[in-house]
Design an enzyme around this catalytic site. Structure first.
Site, PDB file in Angstrom:
ATOM      1  N   GLU A 153      -4.294  -3.858   9.331  1.00 56.22           N
ATOM      2  CA  GLU A 153      -4.713  -4.962   8.606  1.00 56.22           C
ATOM      3  C   GLU A 153      -6.352  -5.271   8.687  1.00 56.22           C
ATOM      4  O   GLU A 153      -6.880  -5.810   7.775  1.00 56.22           O
ATOM      5  CB  GLU A 153      -3.724  -6.125   8.319  1.00 56.22           C
ATOM      6  CG  GLU A 153      -2.349  -5.761   7.871  1.00 56.22           C
ATOM      7  CD  GLU A 153      -2.203  -5.280   6.649  1.00 56.22           C
ATOM      8  OE1 GLU A 153      -1.138  -4.755   6.077  1.00 56.22           O
ATOM      9  OE2 GLU A 153      -3.150  -5.327   5.733  1.00 56.22           O
TER      10      GLU A 153
ATOM     11  N   TYR B  82      -5.342  -9.951   9.495  1.00 56.60           N
ATOM     12  CA  TYR B  82      -6.317  -9.282   8.499  1.00 56.60           C
ATOM     13  C   TYR B  82      -7.745  -9.895   8.710  1.00 56.60           C
ATOM     14  O   TYR B  82      -8.739  -9.165   8.950  1.00 56.60           O
ATOM     15  CB  TYR B  82      -5.757 -10.079   7.327  1.00 56.60           C
ATOM     16  CG  TYR B  82      -4.442  -9.860   6.650  1.00 56.60           C
ATOM     17  CD1 TYR B  82      -3.374 -10.079   7.263  1.00 56.60           C
ATOM     18  CD2 TYR B  82      -4.497  -8.720   5.696  1.00 56.60           C
ATOM     19  CE1 TYR B  82      -1.872  -9.541   6.797  1.00 56.60           C
ATOM     20  CE2 TYR B  82      -3.194  -8.298   5.130  1.00 56.60           C
ATOM     21  CZ  TYR B  82      -2.049  -8.821   5.684  1.00 56.60           C
ATOM     22  OH  TYR B  82      -0.724  -8.310   5.205  1.00 56.60           O
TER      23      TYR B  82
ATOM     24  N   GLU C 176       0.664  -1.317  -0.073  1.00 57.45           N
ATOM     25  CA  GLU C 176       0.156  -0.065  -0.129  1.00 57.45           C
ATOM     26  C   GLU C 176       0.830   1.247  -0.104  1.00 57.45           C
ATOM     27  O   GLU C 176       0.445   2.221   0.627  1.00 57.45           O
ATOM     28  CB  GLU C 176      -0.911   0.129   1.154  1.00 57.45           C
ATOM     29  CG  GLU C 176      -0.265   0.016   2.599  1.00 57.45           C
ATOM     30  CD  GLU C 176      -0.002  -1.453   3.123  1.00 57.45           C
ATOM     31  OE1 GLU C 176       0.021  -2.306   2.386  1.00 57.45           O
ATOM     32  OE2 GLU C 176       0.345  -1.470   4.294  1.00 57.45           O
TER      33      GLU C 176
ATOM     34  N   HIS D 130      -8.227  -3.895  -1.274  1.00 57.83           N
ATOM     35  CA  HIS D 130      -7.504  -3.924  -0.001  1.00 57.83           C
ATOM     36  C   HIS D 130      -6.509  -2.809  -0.203  1.00 57.83           C
ATOM     37  O   HIS D 130      -6.341  -1.995   0.963  1.00 57.83           O
ATOM     38  CB  HIS D 130      -6.789  -5.396   0.090  1.00 57.83           C
ATOM     39  CG  HIS D 130      -5.986  -5.350   1.421  1.00 57.83           C
ATOM     40  ND1 HIS D 130      -6.416  -6.012   2.562  1.00 57.83           N
ATOM     41  CD2 HIS D 130      -4.618  -5.132   1.493  1.00 57.83           C
ATOM     42  CE1 HIS D 130      -5.607  -6.199   3.344  1.00 57.83           C
ATOM     43  NE2 HIS D 130      -4.713  -5.408   2.997  1.00 57.83           N
ATOM     44  N   GLU D 131      -5.505  -2.676  -1.267  1.00 64.19           N
ATOM     45  CA  GLU D 131      -4.488  -1.824  -0.987  1.00 64.19           C
ATOM     46  C   GLU D 131      -5.067  -0.310  -1.042  1.00 64.19           C
ATOM     47  O   GLU D 131      -4.589   0.601  -0.321  1.00 64.19           O
ATOM     48  CB  GLU D 131      -3.446  -1.984  -2.165  1.00 64.19           C
ATOM     49  CG  GLU D 131      -2.722  -3.410  -2.272  1.00 64.19           C
ATOM     50  CD  GLU D 131      -2.257  -3.809  -1.000  1.00 64.19           C
ATOM     51  OE1 GLU D 131      -2.442  -5.176  -0.739  1.00 64.19           O
ATOM     52  OE2 GLU D 131      -1.998  -3.174  -0.080  1.00 64.19           O
TER      53      GLU D 131
ATOM     54  N   ASP E 107       8.878 -10.468   9.433  1.00 64.37           N
ATOM     55  CA  ASP E 107       8.451 -11.540   8.099  1.00 64.37           C
ATOM     56  C   ASP E 107       8.411 -12.878   8.537  1.00 64.37           C
ATOM     57  O   ASP E 107       7.482 -13.722   7.928  1.00 64.37           O
ATOM     58  CB  ASP E 107       9.650 -11.298   7.162  1.00 64.37           C
ATOM     59  CG  ASP E 107       9.563 -10.047   6.761  1.00 64.37           C
ATOM     60  OD1 ASP E 107      10.663  -9.677   6.062  1.00 64.37           O
ATOM     61  OD2 ASP E 107       8.591  -9.382   6.699  1.00 64.37           O
TER      62      ASP E 107
ATOM     63  N   HIS F  34      -6.030   0.670   2.281  1.00 63.83           N
ATOM     64  CA  HIS F  34      -5.158   1.209   3.327  1.00 63.83           C
ATOM     65  C   HIS F  34      -4.904   2.558   3.184  1.00 63.83           C
ATOM     66  O   HIS F  34      -4.166   3.536   4.149  1.00 63.83           O
ATOM     67  CB  HIS F  34      -3.661   0.589   2.833  1.00 63.83           C
ATOM     68  CG  HIS F  34      -3.507  -0.839   3.687  1.00 63.83           C
ATOM     69  ND1 HIS F  34      -3.401  -1.104   4.901  1.00 63.83           N
ATOM     70  CD2 HIS F  34      -3.354  -1.933   2.938  1.00 63.83           C
ATOM     71  CE1 HIS F  34      -3.106  -2.145   5.135  1.00 63.83           C
ATOM     72  NE2 HIS F  34      -2.959  -2.937   4.019  1.00 63.83           N
TER      73      HIS F  34
HETATM   74  C1  LIG Z   1       1.989 -10.961  13.820  1.00 66.20           C
HETATM   75  C2  LIG Z   1       2.501 -10.277  12.408  1.00 66.20           C
HETATM   76  C3  LIG Z   1       2.778  -8.861  13.024  1.00 66.20           C
HETATM   77  C4  LIG Z   1       3.559  -8.224  12.023  1.00 66.20           C
HETATM   78  C5  LIG Z   1       3.992  -8.492  10.804  1.00 66.20           C
HETATM   79  C6  LIG Z   1       4.176  -7.000   9.914  1.00 66.20           C
HETATM   80  C7  LIG Z   1       4.704  -6.794   8.906  1.00 66.20           C
HETATM   81  C8  LIG Z   1       4.772  -8.378   8.216  1.00 66.20           C
HETATM   82  C9  LIG Z   1       5.947  -8.234   7.066  1.00 66.20           C
HETATM   83  O1  LIG Z   1       6.201  -9.256   6.395  1.00 66.20           O
HETATM   84  C10 LIG Z   1       5.389  -7.368   5.827  1.00 66.20           C
HETATM   85  C11 LIG Z   1       3.985  -8.031   5.407  1.00 66.20           C
HETATM   86  C12 LIG Z   1       3.684  -7.022   4.133  1.00 66.20           C
HETATM   87  C13 LIG Z   1       2.563  -7.359   3.500  1.00 66.20           C
HETATM   88  C14 LIG Z   1       2.287  -6.801   2.454  1.00 66.20           C
HETATM   89  C15 LIG Z   1       0.873  -6.814   1.666  1.00 66.20           C
HETATM   90  C16 LIG Z   1      -0.075  -7.733   2.272  1.00 66.20           C
HETATM   91  O2  LIG Z   1      -1.142  -7.051   2.606  1.00 66.20           O
HETATM   92  C17 LIG Z   1      -0.620  -8.902   1.216  1.00 66.20           C
HETATM   93  C18 LIG Z   1       0.275  -9.977   1.591  1.00 66.20           C
HETATM   94  C19 LIG Z   1      -0.397 -11.332   1.132  1.00 66.20           C
HETATM   95  C20 LIG Z   1      -0.691 -11.448  -0.381  1.00 66.20           C
HETATM   96  O3  LIG Z   1       0.562 -11.717  -0.983  1.00 66.20           O
HETATM   97  O4  LIG Z   1      -1.677 -11.320  -0.793  1.00 66.20           O
HETATM   98 ZN   LIG Z   2      -2.678  -4.825   4.011  1.00 73.54          ZN
END
Ligand SMILES: CC/C=C\C/C=C\C[C@@H](O)/C=C/C=C/C=C\[C@@H](O)CCCC(=O)O
Ligand SMILES: [Zn+2]
Length: 607
Positions: free
Chosen positions: A318, A383, A271, A295-296, A375, A299
């Protein structure tokens, strides 16, 4: 060892916002595609909170710091001493800058990134669709901005930024900022983001890109060969903006453009403000996967306008966004489609709870991931459980009152970073105060602090899914020919529901019959392909292997490749083959994806 921290500090950052806050960053960088590095300098404009402080702490990862200068006025500069601490496996390196005499207004850090920067992917021309020019793009969420800019890499700090960028002539450079729509002749670009954003929303992309408008405020950037398909797929984007505004208030960011990345992009979307980064795997041809765009876009209210102030509070970004996403889908395509997508999401959450090495804490909306790599602990809890909680509130207080509350919440905390306690105080004062006992305190606490899904969570159903349950039962019990194969008129979501409901074991003859009738192994729909490959892997349906290898070689989206490698690595008959595929595919994966897949094989080896 992590330094002693202020009570409310972000455990994923060395920054000390209580001591000093960065209010603006000026970048002056060159992109060197041969060396695969960015180099130049970053000017950090400072607002000191503690006038006695004599140190500035920044977050970095794999940056080479060449020089640090300080200034009171941006004209006269003086070199400053600095030190880089030992690297922490999760946080990277703390950069400490000595402050002598007067506290400076600006600190200038001269640096270069590493070719292995965790937040950048450098693609050779051969790895792009057009195979004509190289491509580079960033992924800063959650804690990767520090791998390409020295800064306070915490969502608790928000800053405006400007940038001067030099790239090879002919390539188009874009950022999460005001963007050009055509390449510059000399490869030089200037950018400005005049609204304060957190570091994880800093973004950059450089490549052979073309632009086409798809509405008054919306347009698509993509490689020329993918532009027409992208424009068709995302034609409803302007309508989505209008619907979201009518529900939750003005879109505050000016333009809303989409950048379609190469398929190695590790997420479905990111986003980045003004310019969402989107995977091409949602280009299905029938607009069935555009919930990702909703979704994006959502945000732009939850996450980008009102932001979680640390990564334990990820659900504030999320969960609200997934709720708004589903409301946009309902407004555009009807309640049945929205319900189908939510039901599928809840089944995905149940899978996560069942299959992932997910500790009980990660089933909570507010886990404590302070000592963990964000990550590595990424799940759909924030979500789907988050949006389910908002749906629960909607059922209890009514949609109209919840929408009015959300409009007020987004407006009240616009351009601020908050935690759940602040949200709860605002919820109590502005929604629950006159809601009687519609939302008992015990239920509220269960949603926010207990693992799993509360037994009083509202149930959602999709009318079409009942018939599919019956068709699936017939398909599994009857002889294949007699009942006829179900599914000839099903849409994407109906197919996903049918496949998701199949038992762990399905005999090869039935799989072959389905494949024969609906060419599932060769589907162009990435979500159906992913579901079908998982079914094929667990049933040893070897027919999928050539197409599965092609998928794993081409697609770097973590949502797909990590579970596929996990399923393959769990089977003795597939593990070595999977490793051989990964050894070939990894050079095309983003560092974030590569790291996750390495973790999969490491866990499998220690089983
Ligand atoms: C318990 C988890 C708490 C914090 C994790 C925060 C960030 C995780 C890091 O890996 C970043 C994630 C970014 C996600 C980006 C886009 C998502 O909204 C969609 C991902 C799923 C998809 O591929 O559709
Ligand atoms: Zn998101």
């Amino acid at each position: 060892a992590l330094p002693a921290r202020a009570a409310n500090a972000d455990a994923h950052s060395y920054a000390q916002p209580d001591v000093v806050r960065v209010s603006h960053i000026d970048l002056d960088l060159s992109a060197d595609f041969d060396a695969k590095v960015l180099h130049g300098h970053a000017d950090l404009h400072l607002e000191w909170q503690d006038r006695s402080a004599r140190e500035l702490r920044l977050d970095t990862r794999e940056l080479t710091i060449e020089k640090v200068e300080v200034s009171r006025n941006g004209r006269r500069w003086r070199e400053a001493g600095f030190g880089l601490a030992d690297a922490d496996a999760i946080l990277g390196q703390q950069l400490s800058i000595a402050i002598e005499r007067q506290q400076p207004k600006i600190v200038r850090v001269h640096y270069r990134t590493a070719p292995t920067a965790s937040g950048l992917q450098w693609l050779d021309a051969v790895q792009t669709l057009g195979k004509a020019q190289p491509f580079m793009f960033s992924q800063s969420q959650a804690i990767h901005a520090r791998s390409w800019v020295p800064l306070q890499d915490t969502p608790a700090v928000r800053f405006t930024y400007a940038a001067k960028l030099a790239v090879p002539p002919g390539l188009l450079a874009l950022m999460s900022a005001e963007n050009p729509q055509q390449p510059s002749e000399d490869g030089r670009y200037r950018f400005r983001m005049s609204q304060p954003i957190p570091s994880y929303l800093m973004a950059i992309a450089v490549g052979r890109l073309a632009f086409e408008a798809i509405g008054e405020r919306a347009g698509v950037y993509a490689e020329p060969e993918r532009l027409a398909a992208s424009v068709h797929e995302f034609a409803d984007t302007e309508r989505m903006i209008g619907v979201a505004e009518s529900l939750y208030g003005d879109y505050r960011w000016g333009r809303y453009d989409l950048l379609i990345l190469p398929p190695s992009f590790p997420y479905g979307g990111m986003e980045n403000p003004r310019l969402s980064f989107i995977t091409p795997t949602v280009i299905a041809g029938d607009r069935s996967l555009v919930a990702l765009i909703a979704h994006e876009l959502a945000h732009s209210w939850s996450g980008n306008l009102v932001t979680n102030d640390n990564w334990n509070e990820f659900w504030l970004n999320e969960g609200f966004t997934s709720y708004v996403e589903n409301r946009i889908i309902e407004a555009l395509f009807g309640a049945e489609r929205a319900n189908m997508e939510f039901v599928l999401d809840t089944r995905g959450l149940a899978d996560d709870f069942r299959s992932l090495p997910v500790s009980e804490d990660l089933q909570r909306l507010r886990p404590d991931i302070s000592r963990l790599d964000p990550d590595a602990v990424y799940t759909t809890t924030a979500y789907t459980k988050g949006s389910w909680f908002l749906k629960y509130l909607e059922r209890r207080v009514g949609r109209e009152r919840l929408d009015a509350f959300l409009r007020s919440y987004f407006d009240h905390y616009a351009f601020k970073s908050i935690g759940t306690d602040t949200f709860l105080d605002y919820l109590q004062a502005n929604l629950l105060a006159d809601a009687g006992d519609a939302v008992p305190a015990a239920e509220l606490q269960a949603w926010l602090n207990q693992p799993g899904i509360p037994e009083f969570a509202p149930v959602y159903e999709a009318r079409a899914f009942a018939a599919i349950d019956a068709a699936r039962a017939g398909f599994l019990s009857g002889d294949i020919g007699a009942a006829g194969l179900p599914g000839k008129d099903w849409n994407t979501h109906e197919w996903l529901y049918f496949l998701d409901g199949l038992p762990q074991e399905v005999d090869g003859e039935r799989l072959a019959a389905l494949d024969e009738a609906f060419t599932l192994t060769r589907t162009g729909n990435s979500e159906i392909a992913f579901a079908w490959f998982q079914i094929g892997i667990r049933n040893g349906y070897a027919v999928i292997r050539p197409q599965l290898e092609r998928f794993l070689m081409e697609v770097g989206r973590r949502k797909f490749v990590v579970p596929l490698y996990r399923s393959l690595a769990a089977r003795d008959a597939d593990r070595e083959w999977a490793k051989s595929v990964f050894d070939k595919a990894r050079t095309g994966y983003h560092p974030i994806t590569t790291g996750s897949v390495e973790e999969v094989f490491a866990r499998a080896a220690n089983r």
